[in-house]
Design an enzyme around this catalytic site. Structure first.
Site, PDB file in Angstrom:
ATOM      1  N   ALA A  59      -2.631 -12.922   7.445  1.00 30.88           N
ATOM      2  CA  ALA A  59      -2.127 -12.520   8.762  1.00 30.88           C
ATOM      3  C   ALA A  59      -2.755 -13.365   9.851  1.00 30.88           C
ATOM      4  CB  ALA A  59      -2.443 -11.037   9.023  1.00 30.88           C
ATOM      5  N   TYR A  60      -2.105 -13.356  11.011  1.00 31.08           N
ATOM      6  CA  TYR A  60      -2.654 -13.914  12.241  1.00 31.08           C
ATOM      7  C   TYR A  60      -3.361 -12.750  12.906  1.00 31.08           C
ATOM      8  CZ  TYR A  60      -2.526 -16.832  16.523  1.00 31.08           C
ATOM      9  OH  TYR A  60      -2.835 -17.601  17.624  1.00 31.08           O
ATOM     10  N   TYR A 126       0.020  -8.414  19.109  1.00 32.41           N
ATOM     11  CA  TYR A 126      -0.374  -8.301  17.694  1.00 32.41           C
ATOM     12  C   TYR A 126       0.365  -7.141  17.031  1.00 32.41           C
ATOM     13  CZ  TYR A 126      -3.425  -7.195  13.675  1.00 32.41           C
ATOM     14  OH  TYR A 126      -3.903  -6.903  12.426  1.00 32.41           O
ATOM     15  N   LYS A 130       3.031  -7.313  13.921  1.00 32.22           N
ATOM     16  CA  LYS A 130       2.789  -6.603  12.649  1.00 32.22           C
ATOM     17  C   LYS A 130       3.930  -5.613  12.366  1.00 32.22           C
ATOM     18  CE  LYS A 130      -0.338  -6.762  10.239  1.00 32.22           C
ATOM     19  NZ  LYS A 130      -0.584  -7.606   9.023  1.00 32.22           N
TER      20      LYS A 130
HETATM   21  N1  LIG Z   1      -9.469  -6.817  10.686  1.00 32.38           N
HETATM   22  C1  LIG Z   1      -9.053  -5.601  11.036  1.00 32.38           C
HETATM   23  O1  LIG Z   1      -9.741  -4.862  11.756  1.00 32.38           O
HETATM   24  C2  LIG Z   1      -7.705  -5.106  10.564  1.00 32.38           C
HETATM   25  C3  LIG Z   1      -7.307  -3.808  10.940  1.00 32.38           C
HETATM   26  C4  LIG Z   1      -6.078  -3.334  10.484  1.00 32.38           C
HETATM   27  C5  LIG Z   1      -5.280  -4.115   9.679  1.00 32.38           C
HETATM   28  N2  LIG Z   1      -5.679  -5.375   9.347  1.00 32.38           N
HETATM   29  C6  LIG Z   1      -4.794  -6.161   8.497  1.00 32.38           C
HETATM   30  O2  LIG Z   1      -5.475  -6.386   7.278  1.00 32.38           O
HETATM   31  C7  LIG Z   1      -5.057  -7.632   6.715  1.00 32.38           C
HETATM   32  C8  LIG Z   1      -6.263  -8.474   6.393  1.00 32.38           C
HETATM   33  O3  LIG Z   1      -7.002  -8.689   7.576  1.00 32.38           O
HETATM   34  P1  LIG Z   1      -8.408  -9.457   7.585  1.00 32.38           P
HETATM   35  O4  LIG Z   1      -9.254  -8.764   8.583  1.00 32.38           O
HETATM   36  O5  LIG Z   1      -8.885  -9.682   6.193  1.00 32.38           O
HETATM   37  O6  LIG Z   1      -7.947 -10.824   8.250  1.00 32.38           O
HETATM   38  P2  LIG Z   1      -8.578 -12.291   8.135  1.00 32.38           P
HETATM   39  O7  LIG Z   1     -10.028 -12.213   7.751  1.00 32.38           O
HETATM   40  O8  LIG Z   1      -8.212 -12.988   9.403  1.00 32.38           O
HETATM   41  O9  LIG Z   1      -7.788 -12.908   6.913  1.00 32.38           O
HETATM   42  C9  LIG Z   1      -6.449 -13.321   7.022  1.00 32.38           C
HETATM   43  C10 LIG Z   1      -6.290 -14.566   6.214  1.00 32.38           C
HETATM   44  O10 LIG Z   1      -4.927 -15.001   6.292  1.00 32.38           O
HETATM   45  C11 LIG Z   1      -4.940 -16.416   6.448  1.00 32.38           C
HETATM   46  N3  LIG Z   1      -3.702 -16.918   6.990  1.00 32.38           N
HETATM   47  C12 LIG Z   1      -3.353 -17.080   8.296  1.00 32.38           C
HETATM   48  N4  LIG Z   1      -2.138 -17.651   8.388  1.00 32.38           N
HETATM   49  C13 LIG Z   1      -1.711 -17.857   7.119  1.00 32.38           C
HETATM   50  C14 LIG Z   1      -0.537 -18.435   6.573  1.00 32.38           C
HETATM   51  N5  LIG Z   1       0.443 -18.933   7.343  1.00 32.38           N
HETATM   52  N6  LIG Z   1      -0.426 -18.502   5.223  1.00 32.38           N
HETATM   53  C15 LIG Z   1      -1.418 -18.025   4.418  1.00 32.38           C
HETATM   54  N7  LIG Z   1      -2.546 -17.476   4.894  1.00 32.38           N
HETATM   55  C16 LIG Z   1      -2.690 -17.392   6.233  1.00 32.38           C
HETATM   56  C17 LIG Z   1      -6.116 -16.654   7.362  1.00 32.38           C
HETATM   57  O11 LIG Z   1      -6.495 -18.010   7.360  1.00 32.38           O
HETATM   58  P3  LIG Z   1      -7.192 -18.615   8.689  1.00 32.38           P
HETATM   59  O12 LIG Z   1      -8.443 -17.833   8.884  1.00 32.38           O
HETATM   60  O13 LIG Z   1      -7.406 -20.039   8.318  1.00 32.38           O
HETATM   61  O14 LIG Z   1      -6.202 -18.404   9.796  1.00 32.38           O
HETATM   62  C18 LIG Z   1      -7.164 -15.733   6.742  1.00 32.38           C
HETATM   63  O15 LIG Z   1      -7.840 -16.347   5.669  1.00 32.38           O
HETATM   64  C19 LIG Z   1      -4.102  -8.244   7.744  1.00 32.38           C
HETATM   65  O16 LIG Z   1      -2.777  -7.903   7.397  1.00 32.38           O
HETATM   66  C20 LIG Z   1      -4.471  -7.531   9.028  1.00 32.38           C
HETATM   67  O17 LIG Z   1      -3.374  -7.488   9.932  1.00 32.38           O
HETATM   68  C21 LIG Z   1      -6.872  -5.880   9.760  1.00 32.38           C
END
Ligand SMILES: NC(=O)c1ccc[n+]([C@@H]2O[C@H](COP(=O)([O-])OP(=O)(O)OC[C@H]3O[C@@H](n4cnc5c(N)ncnc54)[C@H](OP(=O)(O)O)[C@@H]3O)[C@@H](O)[C@H]2O)c1
Length: 291
Positions: A59-60, A126, A130
């Site tokens: 995700a972004y 965001y 989503k």
């Molecule tokens: N973090 C939170 O608090 C939170 C809360 C609720 C839900 N979520 C959801 O949980 C999920 C995981 O989140 P996370 O916190 O683990 O996020 P994260 O650490 O930012 O990991 C997301 C990964 O996706 C990669 N990515 C970005 N664009 C991509 C593309 N076009 N193709 C393939 N990979 C790509 C990113 O690479 P780069 O880093 O190089 O961009 C990163 O490695 C997401 O769906 C997010 O929306 C997160």
């Protein structure tokens, strides 16, 4: 069973690889090996790997950055989720797509919790992107689990716990917002539930999966410092309003998600968020001890 995981270098992706059950082969990809906005590359990866299921953790996730880069965020969070769903449909396999509490507007009165059928209404770019991803998945693939989670933290990611501990090492006084309420969720608690869903295949649809209970960011910080042995102590922790942070993206004020549907489906839901934090604190110490 082989499962393709996108976003595997991210915070949740790391916990998924770390907790993959022995009877599942986790094939991790990230933007450098599989850009999910590239439909041709996605098709080729599916042909090469023949996965039995896909978990989309890519995700972004720069919530404030999305405000000024909504179309880039929409390409990843919205359109690419649809690309994955279409590829899963062609391959006849299910998709577990990870989403967020930011699809809600956060106006539910305390002590209410959002259920999966409550009306959505994102207040940020965001959240809109989503939500577009959720819609794209639902339209293209009935065989999906959309898992909304919130306030994630875990090893190998920039997260609130690490930010608080760093700030506490630099300052004697800290103010943290107390007008946003949610459920802190450790990726190390969430990931095993995602694996269970893929393996046990509960009814397709949308599920909420978060740490149990709720608090404000201030309450979360207080517990972090208590568990780290900094409170009670020389640190002074006070409250502030979100308006004082002046961030580009508005956040939902109260976006507590009910885990009741998950509990009914799997017979279990994550334990209290305080316990998830205890587990994380020992993990980060173990990681620190090794490095
Ligand atoms: N973090 C939170 O608090 C939170 C809360 C609720 C839900 N979520 C959801 O949980 C999920 C995981 O989140 P996370 O916190 O683990 O996020 P994260 O650490 O930012 O990991 C997301 C990964 O996706 C990669 N990515 C970005 N664009 C991509 C593309 N076009 N193709 C393939 N990979 C790509 C990113 O690479 P780069 O880093 O190089 O961009 C990163 O490695 C997401 O769906 C997010 O929306 C997160």
């Amino acid at each position: 069973m082989r499962v393709l995981v996108t976003g595997a270098s991210g915070m949740l992706g790391f916990a998924l690889a770390d907790s993959c059950p022995s009877n599942i082969e986790c094939v991790g990809t990230d933007v450098d090996t599989l850009d999910i906005t590239d439909a041709v590359a996605v098709g080729e990866a599916f042909a090469r790997q023949s996965p039995a299921a896909v978990i989309n953790a890519a995700a972004y996730t720069d919530v404030d950055g999305c405000e000024s880069h909504e179309s880039e965020a929409l390409a990843v969070n919205g359109a690419a989720a649809g690309v994955l769903a279409a590829a899963c449909s062609d391959a006849g396999i299910p998709l577990l797509h990870v989403s967020t509490d930011y699809v809600f507007d956060g106006t539910i009165p305390a002590p209410g919790e959002y259920s999966e059928v409550d009306p959505v209404g994102p207040v940020s770019a965001y959240g809109r992107t989503k939500l577009a991803g959720e819609t794209a998945v639902r339209e293209r693939l009935p065989e999906h689990w959309i898992v909304r989670t919130q306030w994630l933290y875990g090893c190998h990611g920039k997260n609130f716990v690490e930010t608080m501990l760093r700030l506490a090492s630099e300052r004697d006084e800290l103010a943290v917002v107390d007008d946003q309420v949610g459920s802190p969720t450790s990726t190390h608690v969430l990931a095993p539930f995602l694996w269970r869903m893929v393996a046990e295949r509960p009814a397709f649809g949308t599920y909420h999966v978060t740490g149990g209970g709720a608090c404000s960011w201030h309450g979360f910080a207080e517990e972090i410092f208590r568990q780290a042995g900094l409170l009670p102590g020389s640190l002074t922790l006070s409250t502030m309003g979100s308006d004082q942070l002046d961030r580009p993206a508005p956040r939902p004020a109260r976006s507590v998600l009910s885990n009741a549907k998950l509990r009914a489906a799997l017979g279990e839901a994550p334990g209290p968020w305080v316990e998830g934090l205890q587990d994380y604190m020992s993990r980060r110490q173990a990681v620190g001890a090794r490095t």
